[in-house]
Design a protein around this motif. Structure first.
Motif, PDB file in Angstrom:
ATOM      1  N   ALA A   1     -59.111 -34.615 -26.585  1.00 18.15           N
ATOM      2  CA  ALA A   1     -58.303 -35.661 -25.955  1.00 18.15           C
ATOM      3  C   ALA A   1     -58.313 -36.928 -26.797  1.00 18.15           C
ATOM      4  O   ALA A   1     -57.281 -37.597 -26.955  1.00 18.15           O
TER       5      ALA A   1
ATOM      6  N   SER B   1     -47.996 -29.256 -14.947  1.00 20.51           N
ATOM      7  CA  SER B   1     -48.290 -30.289 -15.943  1.00 20.51           C
ATOM      8  C   SER B   1     -47.004 -30.861 -16.527  1.00 20.51           C
ATOM      9  O   SER B   1     -46.888 -32.077 -16.723  1.00 20.51           O
TER      10      SER B   1
ATOM     11  N   ALA C   1     -59.798 -39.491 -20.137  1.00 24.61           N
ATOM     12  CA  ALA C   1     -59.351 -38.105 -19.994  1.00 24.61           C
ATOM     13  C   ALA C   1     -60.377 -37.121 -20.529  1.00 24.61           C
ATOM     14  O   ALA C   1     -60.433 -35.973 -20.088  1.00 24.61           O
ATOM     15  N   SER C   2     -61.203 -37.552 -21.478  1.00 24.31           N
ATOM     16  CA  SER C   2     -62.254 -36.678 -22.000  1.00 24.31           C
ATOM     17  C   SER C   2     -63.291 -36.369 -20.923  1.00 24.31           C
ATOM     18  O   SER C   2     -64.017 -35.384 -21.019  1.00 24.31           O
TER      19      SER C   2
ATOM     20  N   ILE D   1     -59.533 -35.199 -16.607  1.00 27.25           N
ATOM     21  CA  ILE D   1     -58.093 -35.324 -16.832  1.00 27.25           C
ATOM     22  C   ILE D   1     -57.364 -35.645 -15.532  1.00 27.25           C
ATOM     23  O   ILE D   1     -56.619 -36.626 -15.426  1.00 27.25           O
TER      24      ILE D   1
ATOM     25  N   THR E   1     -58.322 -39.050 -13.982  1.00 31.17           N
ATOM     26  CA  THR E   1     -57.696 -40.145 -14.725  1.00 31.17           C
ATOM     27  C   THR E   1     -56.229 -40.298 -14.346  1.00 31.17           C
ATOM     28  O   THR E   1     -55.739 -41.408 -14.088  1.00 31.17           O
TER      29      THR E   1
ATOM     30  N   ALA F   1     -53.931 -37.762 -21.420  1.00 34.84           N
ATOM     31  CA  ALA F   1     -54.284 -36.818 -20.357  1.00 34.84           C
ATOM     32  C   ALA F   1     -53.160 -35.823 -20.106  1.00 34.84           C
ATOM     33  O   ALA F   1     -53.402 -34.621 -19.932  1.00 34.84           O
TER      34      ALA F   1
ATOM     35  N   THR G   1     -53.015 -33.410 -23.152  1.00 37.31           N
ATOM     36  CA  THR G   1     -54.188 -32.537 -23.217  1.00 37.31           C
ATOM     37  C   THR G   1     -54.185 -31.529 -22.066  1.00 37.31           C
ATOM     38  O   THR G   1     -54.597 -30.377 -22.241  1.00 37.31           O
ATOM     39  N   ARG G   2     -53.681 -31.944 -20.906  1.00 35.98           N
ATOM     40  CA  ARG G   2     -53.687 -31.056 -19.747  1.00 35.98           C
ATOM     41  C   ARG G   2     -52.858 -29.810 -19.989  1.00 35.98           C
ATOM     42  O   ARG G   2     -53.284 -28.689 -19.695  1.00 35.98           O
TER      43      ARG G   2
ATOM     44  N   GLN H   1     -54.580 -27.561 -22.347  1.00 37.29           N
ATOM     45  CA  GLN H   1     -55.753 -26.952 -21.726  1.00 37.29           C
ATOM     46  C   GLN H   1     -55.379 -25.671 -20.992  1.00 37.29           C
ATOM     47  O   GLN H   1     -56.074 -24.652 -21.085  1.00 37.29           O
TER      48      GLN H   1
END
Length: 402
Positions: free
Chosen positions: A126, A209, A264-265, A268, A271, A313, A316-317, A320
């Motif tokens: 992230a 997402s 976000a780390s 996620i 946040t 976030a 990255t989501r 993920q």
């Protein structure tokens, strides 16, 4: 910090400048071509729609190609588009230049996000994505205000000539600093096929997402698209003050991107929920206090900070939940950002055309962001239920469903 991340941020700087600088120059462009502010706003909407096409089409077409040559080719497309915009004799040609430049946008950030995440350990992904997007925020802190100032002083075409030159510098930076990376998943597996990439979209969480991105970013950008009109016609600032006010907005973006990556780390969904709720409140209050110059400045900082704190976030989501085949999903999320841009700009333009005033895009943005809060809460709850029902020791791969 890998040097390649700096190169990717440099490319993001040029591309972000292309996307956002037009908002500060919209009155000048509209006057030059003799079109209404709503028609000029289509230079924002058209760009965003072209990003969607490029993010999906070009990312899919280059799935099996080495990442570095693809990134270089995309920057060549970027340079051509901005050169055409600088030369455009009529509105239609200007739109064409915007579309060509936009085609590289989504694929560059989508592929670049995967490359950036592969340069660092999993727990730092992230932050790596946030560092790449620092170029985008820096373009707002430095590039957009001074690009607006340059356009007001020497004509808006000078700004696009400067952007084309930045594109050349970015191309050299990527060629020199980004390592040769084969097309591979973030899990280090072999280069994925298009079928494998498309398989990531079987995940309900990937689709949720993408929806969160459309609404979460669209609300802020819808308010921002017509901000030059709000600042001059509602808040009472002179046109010459707009570049400096955009610096204020850009500082908020920079802080929000950095803080959003750090938060976000840790969590996620947590946040996103907190940031989107606060952003909704900020936009609603901004529409009320826009007649006050002092409160407008404060609202600009907060809108930028909380609006862009969502970006690491959100990006990255989706990666993920598409972990084993993230490239196309990452590009699709960049498309979702720009679908949100187009949606927000379109709705904002409709409210102005309906005679609701230059604060109406901000009010509409608050409504869009509130919808993002509801969708995020639903997605987070579905993810928790999915994890609770998963056998102990099972993987958290890309096929998680809702």
């Amino acid at each position: 910090m890998p040097a390649g991340l700096i190169a990717l941020a440099l490319g993001g700087f040029g591309i972000g400048l292309t996307e956002f600088v037009i908002t500060g120059l919209l009155p000048e462009v509209a006057a030059d071509y003799g079109v209404t502010e709503t028609t000029a706003g289509w230079l924002v909407t058209g760009y965003a729609l072209a990003v969607i096409v490029g993010a999906l089409g070009l990312t899919a077409a280059t799935t099996r190609l080495p990442r570095k040559p693809v990134l270089i080719g995309l920057l060549v497309l970027f340079i051509i588009g901005n050169t055409l915009s600088a030369l455009a004799p009529v509105y239609g040609v200007m739109m064409l230049g915007r579309v060509i430049a936009a085609l590289c946008h989504g694929a560059f950030f989508g592929i670049g996000s995967v490359v950036a995440s592969n340069m660092v350990a999993r727990e730092k992904r992230a932050s790596a994505v946030a560092l790449m997007f620092t170029g985008l925020t820096a373009s707002n802190v430095l590039g957009v205000p001074f690009g607006t100032f340059l356009g007001q002083a020497l004509g808006w075409r000078a700004t696009f000539w400067a952007i084309a030159a930045i594109g050349i510098v970015a191309l050299v930076g990527v060629a020199v600093l980004v390592p040769a990376v084969r097309a591979a998943g973030t899990d280090g597996t072999a280069a994925p096929s298009l079928a494998r990439e498309l398989g990531a979209f079987r995940s309900g969480q990937v689709w949720l997402s993408l929806g969160m991105t459309v609404l979460g970013y669209g609300g802020m950008f819808g308010a921002f698209t017509y901000i030059a009109y709000t600042l001059t016609s509602v808040s009472g600032f002179a046109s010459s003050a707009v570049p400096w006010l955009l610096i204020v907005f850009g500082v908020g973006l920079f802080v929000g991107n950095f803080a959003g990556g750090k938060l976000a780390s840790r969590s996620i969904d947590g946040t996103l929920l907190v940031v989107l709720v606060v952003l909704t409140v900020v936009l609603a209050l901004f529409a009320v206090v826009a007649t006050s110059p002092v409160l407008t400045v404060i609202a600009l900082v907060l809108m930028g900070a909380f609006g862009f704190a969502t970006v690491p976030a959100l990006q990255t989501r989706v990666m993920q939940y598409a972990d084993h085949a993230p490239t196309l999903a990452s590009g699709a999320n960049i498309a979702a950002f720009n679908l949100g841009n187009a949606l927000g700009a379109w709705i904002g333009g409709l409210t102005i055309a309906a005679g609701l005033g230059y604060t109406s895009p901000i009010r509409a943005g608050a409504g869009i962001t509130l919808a993002a809060v509801a969708l995020t809460a639903f997605a987070a709850g579905a993810a928790r239920r999915s994890r609770a029902g998963r056998p102990v020791g099972s993987a958290t791969g890309s096929v998680a469903t809702v």
